[in-house]
Each structure stands twice: as C-alpha cells, then as structure tokens.
Design a protein around this motif. Sequence first.
Motif, short mmCIF file in Angstrom:
data_model
loop_
_atom_site.label_atom_id
_atom_site.label_comp_id
_atom_site.label_asym_id
_atom_site.label_seq_id
_atom_site.Cartn_x
_atom_site.Cartn_y
_atom_site.Cartn_z
N PHE A 1 -5.48 -12.88 -46.76
CA PHE A 1 -5.13 -12.85 -45.21
C PHE A 1 -5.36 -11.46 -44.45
CE2 PHE A 1 -2.16 -16.05 -47.10
CZ PHE A 1 -2.59 -16.95 -46.22
N LEU A 2 -6.30 -10.62 -45.23
CA LEU A 2 -6.71 -9.53 -44.54
C LEU A 2 -8.15 -9.33 -44.23
CD1 LEU A 2 -4.40 -6.63 -46.36
CD2 LEU A 2 -4.16 -7.90 -43.98
N THR A 3 -8.71 -10.45 -44.83
CA THR A 3 -10.37 -10.66 -45.03
C THR A 3 -10.78 -11.62 -44.18
OG1 THR A 3 -12.15 -10.71 -46.49
CG2 THR A 3 -10.20 -11.98 -47.03
N THR A 4 -12.18 -11.60 -44.23
CA THR A 4 -13.11 -12.70 -43.45
C THR A 4 -13.85 -13.45 -44.40
OG1 THR A 4 -14.67 -11.32 -42.62
CG2 THR A 4 -13.08 -11.60 -40.98
N THR A 5 -13.77 -13.04 -45.67
CA THR A 5 -14.56 -13.83 -46.70
C THR A 5 -13.52 -14.81 -47.33
OG1 THR A 5 -15.69 -11.84 -47.09
CG2 THR A 5 -15.66 -13.29 -48.95
N PRO A 6 -13.86 -16.16 -47.57
CA PRO A 6 -13.01 -17.00 -48.35
C PRO A 6 -12.81 -16.66 -49.82
CG PRO A 6 -15.22 -17.76 -47.77
CD PRO A 6 -15.27 -16.49 -47.19
N PRO A 7 -11.58 -17.15 -50.40
CA PRO A 7 -11.39 -16.52 -51.71
C PRO A 7 -11.68 -17.68 -52.45
CG PRO A 7 -9.36 -17.43 -50.34
CD PRO A 7 -10.35 -17.34 -49.53
N PRO B 1 -16.33 -20.94 -40.52
CA PRO B 1 -15.89 -19.67 -40.83
C PRO B 1 -14.55 -19.72 -41.47
CG PRO B 1 -16.71 -19.63 -38.47
CD PRO B 1 -16.43 -20.91 -38.88
N TYR B 2 -14.26 -18.62 -42.34
CA TYR B 2 -13.02 -18.96 -43.09
C TYR B 2 -12.01 -18.35 -42.21
CZ TYR B 2 -9.05 -16.57 -46.01
OH TYR B 2 -7.82 -16.38 -46.46
N HIS B 3 -12.14 -17.61 -41.47
CA HIS B 3 -11.01 -16.74 -40.53
C HIS B 3 -11.68 -17.01 -39.01
CE1 HIS B 3 -9.81 -13.58 -37.62
NE2 HIS B 3 -8.46 -14.12 -38.08
N THR B 4 -10.66 -17.47 -38.12
CA THR B 4 -10.86 -17.88 -36.74
C THR B 4 -9.71 -17.61 -36.04
OG1 THR B 4 -10.57 -20.19 -37.01
CG2 THR B 4 -12.80 -19.81 -36.87
N TYR B 5 -9.91 -17.39 -34.83
CA TYR B 5 -8.66 -17.01 -33.91
C TYR B 5 -8.95 -17.61 -32.33
CZ TYR B 5 -11.48 -13.18 -31.70
OH TYR B 5 -12.32 -12.57 -31.06
N HIS B 6 -7.83 -17.82 -31.59
CA HIS B 6 -8.08 -18.02 -30.12
C HIS B 6 -6.95 -17.35 -29.58
CE1 HIS B 6 -4.95 -21.20 -31.06
NE2 HIS B 6 -4.57 -20.92 -29.82
N GLU C 1 -9.57 -6.84 -41.75
CA GLU C 1 -10.77 -6.93 -41.33
C GLU C 1 -11.36 -7.02 -39.77
OE1 GLU C 1 -13.28 -8.72 -44.06
OE2 GLU C 1 -12.83 -7.34 -45.59
N PHE C 2 -10.54 -8.07 -39.26
CA PHE C 2 -10.47 -8.41 -38.08
C PHE C 2 -9.82 -8.00 -37.03
CE2 PHE C 2 -8.08 -11.12 -41.03
CZ PHE C 2 -6.87 -10.94 -40.23
#
Length: 312
Positions: A175-181, A192-197, A249-250
């Motif tokens: 939950f601290l990275t943009t790389t999927p586990p 993308p593994y992590h996105t936001y709006h 990271e984001f």
Amino acid sequence: MSSKSTAKQPNRLQYHKKKLRLSEARIPPLTEKSKQCLRNLSAYRRPKYDIQFPRARSAAVLVALFVGRMGDLYVLLSRRSANLRTYAGDTSLPGGKADPEDATVEDTARREAFEEIGLPRDRQKVPLLCILEPFIAGNATIVTPVVVLILDNTLRPMLNDAEVASLFSHPLASFLTTTPPFPAEAESVEVPYHTYHDWTSPGPNNTIWTTRAHSFLTGREAGGIKPVFGLTASIMIRVATIGYARQPEFALTPPGRTPPLRARLAWTMISKPEFREACEREGIPVDWKRLHRWAVEDAGQLRRHKKTSAKL
C-alpha cells in the motif's frame, strides 16, 4: 519526592513487545522489516481531538494483520456480499456501526469481525497493536480503524454469507508502492496497480476542499474481486505509513495545502445535518461555535496559502 515518583518509568514499547509474545506465537519467523513494523504500530499513539461524535454516526473497522510464510505482513480483506444494501460487492475491512453493548471502538471492531468472518475476540491470540485517528466516510459516518495482529495462523475463518462473499489477503507494504505484488495478467498489463482521482467538496467561507481517493488492484479482478479503494485504501495507506515509517511512493494528497483532520472533522459535524440530529437525540452537548471556529480558521489559512502560492 517519593521513591515511587522517582522510579524509572517502564518503556512502553518494551511492554507492548512482551504482550505480543511473538516467540510463543504460531506464526512463521518474522523478517526484520516486519518486526520493526510491529514495533512502530505498537508504539503509535493517535492524536486526541476534543470532539465527541454521536454513537449513531460512529463505526469501527478491524485491520487484522498476520504473518505470511516468508515472514512478511499481510492484511485480511473481504468481498462484501452482493445482496447488501450498501457497498455491495466492494472490497472492505470487517467492521460496522457501534452497538449499545460496545464499550469502546475496539469492542465494536472485534465484534463485527467475529460476526462477519469468525475472527475470535481472544485478545491473547489476536492482541491489539494500536487504534488510529478517525476517518470520515462518504455516508456521513466517523470510522475508527483498530489494528490487531493474529498470533495463531491455525485459525480458520467462518464467513457470514449474508455479509461476506469471500476473504483474501494483501501485503501490507504494497500500500506504499506503485508496483503490484502479484504477476500481471496478460489482459491487465496496461492497467496501473495504483491509481487515484481527486474530488472536491464545499468547505467553510466558500472554500473548496479537494480530497484524493486512492485505488489498488488486488490481482483478483478476473474473479470478481474489486480493487481496494476509497476509505479502505486510505486506512491501509495510513497503517503501512506508520508501520514502515516511510511515505508512499505516490503523492498522498492533492497539490496545495490539505486541511488538517481536526478541521475536516469539525466541518463534517457542522455541515452534515445527520450529526446535529444524532447529537440532539443522544443528548450530547456540542460547542458548535468552537467547531465552526476550528473549521473557519483553517479555511482562512487555506485561502491565504492559495493566494500566496498564486503570487509566487
């Protein structure tokens, strides 16, 4: 001065470490990173906000951590039943609103987890790590996360089918990275593994407050499991940030200044009629002028910050 007052005070972190009894637990050996994460969570003390929330608008969720085979920490997440009236099919943490018999938010979280996934309320097998500051849910509810550690990996879930469709786990550090586990499937390589709006809401004195909602893929989307998003994602980012003592990271918040939690809590109490009505029903004395002052003063600071940034 008495000898009692001059005696060396016990180290609270050591006290919590002893209570966890990790050496006696039925779990795989922990990595050093996981050990430090648990120490950090055990030592965490949430800030106190002088705001009393009505029980009718209060809820708690249980962040149940456990140790995986390689010594890393994972969190239990559930897929809500498709038959529920609210948030049907969403990925969530076990939890719900406070009941009259719940003496504390910890009691609420543990009771809900027992009712939903069968997690024992035994504080020896599932000790408390920490209680986080409250979060504001979109349905005008104040949600408090309660973080625990499952010390017995032989425990088996018993799902309440009326509320929970399935149970799965996700690495806490992810939950601290943009790389999927997890290995990316062919059809989702470009997702993308992590996105936001970002979304906006009206604040005091005609200000506009911007909130960032995060989302993480679970790797189980092909099977109908939704990403971890919204409130659940925010809670998990906070737990991981405290535990691993580093920022994600984001970008966690939108550009510019984000109002502090006390101001957002105060404005929620003021702007949502559900809170005022609940306080009146429950006979809770509320200093509405003070709450308004907290929200307005911060709104003024936010406005001045934006004007200064624009000039620069």
